[in-house]
Design an enzyme around this catalytic site. Structure first.
Site, mmCIF file in Angstrom:
data_model
loop_
_atom_site.group_PDB
_atom_site.id
_atom_site.type_symbol
_atom_site.label_atom_id
_atom_site.label_comp_id
_atom_site.label_asym_id
_atom_site.label_seq_id
_atom_site.Cartn_x
_atom_site.Cartn_y
_atom_site.Cartn_z
ATOM 1 N N SER A 1 0.834 -1.210 0.000
ATOM 2 C CA SER A 1 0.000 0.000 0.000
ATOM 3 C C SER A 1 0.868 1.260 0.000
ATOM 4 O O SER A 1 0.484 2.271 -0.605
ATOM 5 C CB SER A 1 -0.974 -0.008 1.174
ATOM 6 O OG SER A 1 -0.309 0.152 2.398
ATOM 7 N N ASN A 2 2.023 1.227 0.659
ATOM 8 C CA ASN A 2 2.922 2.392 0.577
ATOM 9 C C ASN A 2 3.451 2.568 -0.840
ATOM 10 O O ASN A 2 3.537 3.690 -1.344
ATOM 11 C CB ASN A 2 4.085 2.239 1.566
ATOM 12 C CG ASN A 2 3.719 2.709 2.959
ATOM 13 O OD1 ASN A 2 3.510 3.889 3.186
ATOM 14 N ND2 ASN A 2 3.607 1.772 3.889
ATOM 15 N N THR B 1 -2.327 5.039 7.464
ATOM 16 C CA THR B 1 -2.935 6.175 6.747
ATOM 17 C C THR B 1 -1.944 7.335 6.658
ATOM 18 O O THR B 1 -1.818 7.985 5.618
ATOM 19 C CB THR B 1 -4.207 6.639 7.496
ATOM 20 O OG1 THR B 1 -5.089 5.532 7.587
ATOM 21 C CG2 THR B 1 -4.906 7.767 6.776
ATOM 22 N N GLN B 2 -1.223 7.559 7.741
ATOM 23 C CA GLN B 2 -0.230 8.639 7.741
ATOM 24 C C GLN B 2 1.006 8.267 6.924
ATOM 25 O O GLN B 2 1.623 9.134 6.299
ATOM 26 C CB GLN B 2 0.169 8.989 9.180
ATOM 27 C CG GLN B 2 -0.971 9.581 9.983
ATOM 28 C CD GLN B 2 -1.561 10.813 9.304
ATOM 29 O OE1 GLN B 2 -0.840 11.732 8.922
ATOM 30 N NE2 GLN B 2 -2.867 10.819 9.124
ATOM 31 N N HIS C 1 9.437 3.045 8.704
ATOM 32 C CA HIS C 1 9.279 2.146 9.846
ATOM 33 C C HIS C 1 8.085 2.636 10.659
ATOM 34 O O HIS C 1 7.972 3.834 10.939
ATOM 35 C CB HIS C 1 10.552 2.140 10.695
ATOM 36 C CG HIS C 1 10.464 1.200 11.858
ATOM 37 N ND1 HIS C 1 10.564 -0.172 11.689
ATOM 38 C CD2 HIS C 1 10.250 1.409 13.170
ATOM 39 C CE1 HIS C 1 10.411 -0.751 12.873
ATOM 40 N NE2 HIS C 1 10.225 0.186 13.786
ATOM 41 N N ARG D 1 13.072 -7.780 5.058
ATOM 42 C CA ARG D 1 14.324 -8.539 5.118
ATOM 43 C C ARG D 1 15.402 -7.662 5.722
ATOM 44 O O ARG D 1 15.465 -6.454 5.416
ATOM 45 C CB ARG D 1 14.786 -8.973 3.711
ATOM 46 C CG ARG D 1 13.829 -9.854 2.969
ATOM 47 C CD ARG D 1 13.680 -11.221 3.570
ATOM 48 N NE ARG D 1 14.951 -11.931 3.715
ATOM 49 C CZ ARG D 1 15.106 -13.043 4.422
ATOM 50 N NH1 ARG D 1 14.072 -13.558 5.072
ATOM 51 N NH2 ARG D 1 16.271 -13.639 4.502
ATOM 52 N N LEU E 1 19.965 -1.830 12.104
ATOM 53 C CA LEU E 1 18.543 -1.956 11.758
ATOM 54 C C LEU E 1 17.727 -0.789 12.313
ATOM 55 O O LEU E 1 17.802 -0.481 13.508
ATOM 56 C CB LEU E 1 17.998 -3.281 12.319
ATOM 57 C CG LEU E 1 16.525 -3.572 12.017
ATOM 58 C CD1 LEU E 1 16.335 -3.863 10.538
ATOM 59 C CD2 LEU E 1 16.027 -4.731 12.869
ATOM 60 N N ASP E 2 16.927 -0.151 11.433
ATOM 61 C CA ASP E 2 15.995 0.920 11.816
ATOM 62 C C ASP E 2 16.701 2.094 12.490
ATOM 63 O O ASP E 2 16.171 2.713 13.422
ATOM 64 C CB ASP E 2 14.863 0.359 12.700
ATOM 65 C CG ASP E 2 14.018 -0.671 11.952
ATOM 66 O OD1 ASP E 2 13.929 -0.574 10.721
ATOM 67 O OD2 ASP E 2 13.485 -1.579 12.606
ATOM 68 N N LEU F 1 19.029 -6.393 5.694
ATOM 69 C CA LEU F 1 19.971 -6.264 4.586
ATOM 70 C C LEU F 1 21.409 -6.359 5.083
ATOM 71 O O LEU F 1 21.726 -5.916 6.189
ATOM 72 C CB LEU F 1 19.740 -4.927 3.883
ATOM 73 C CG LEU F 1 18.340 -4.810 3.252
ATOM 74 C CD1 LEU F 1 18.025 -3.369 2.904
ATOM 75 C CD2 LEU F 1 18.228 -5.708 2.027
#
Ligand code: GAR
Length: 194
Positions: A13-14, A176-177, A113, A95, A148-149, A97
């Site tokens: 959806s993104n 939604t945001q 994220h 995944r 990560l993140d 990376l």
């Protein structure tokens, strides 16, 4: 033309929001940019059909076919590099990376994220935010680095956590945001890259 390659694992959806924004906001004319390809590590990712319907090139690189993360990431990079990307966008790409992959696309690899980083990196962010008693949650668009993140934050948005929220209801409010903020962050990146 600056090619954008989007990596997905799920419903996409993104990715769809980014593709719609690129058309609506005429990224080709304004930034000389277009979504050139959508690549998934899962053949059953719903977003692949959305991309095909928009006549965007698609590819599937099934991670389970590869003996190690390094070999998978090398095959993924080969599929990406067919499109000589200016920007690689992770949109629900689930995944981890390898450092080699991240280094290859350093500075042109973005992720979204579903938490207010640096809070709640990793999985199950919505459940963890509710369990921690947080009053707000949100999303973060950031540059991808080896950790990560982590990586420089490009955009964030905040949503309230309501007293009767479940992880699913909170995820829907955050998503939604995401659909609003991720395309805007990419447009800002493209504008600065011009
Ligand atoms: C989105 O909520 C995105 O933030 C999250 O997966 C969902 C994908 O939805 N990404 C991560 O959790 C990455 N660690 P989509 O496939 O409908 O765009």
């Amino acid at each position: 033309m600056k090619n954008i390659v989007i990596l997905i694992s799920g419903s996409g959806s993104n990715m769809a929001a980014i593709v719609r924004a690129a058309e609506r906001e005429q990224w080709a004319r304004r930034f000389g940019a277009r979504v050139a390809a959508v690549i998934s590590n899962r053949a059953d990712a719903g977003g692949l059909a959305l991309a095909k319907a928009r006549r965007i090139a698609t590819a599937v690189i099934p991670h389970q076919d590869f003996a190690s993360r390094e070999v998978f990431d090398a095959a993924l990079a080969d599929a990406i590099d067919v499109h000589a990307p200016a920007l690689v966008v992770l949109a629900g790409f689930m995944r981890i990376l390898t450092p080699g992959f991240v280094a290859r696309y350093e500075g042109r690899l973005l992720n979204i994220h579903p938490s207010l980083l640096p809070a709640f990196p990793g999985l199950h962010t919505h459940r963890r935010a509710i369990e921690a008693g947080c009053k707000v949650a949100g999303l973060t668009v950031h540059q991808v680095t080896v950790e990560l993140d982590h990586g420089a934050i490009l955009a964030q948005a905040v949503v309230p956590i309501l007293s009767d929220d479940t992880p699913a209801s909170l995820a829907a409010r955050v998503l939604t945001q995401e659909h609003r903020v991720y395309p805007q962050a990419i447009a800002d990146w493209l504008s600065e890259a011009n």
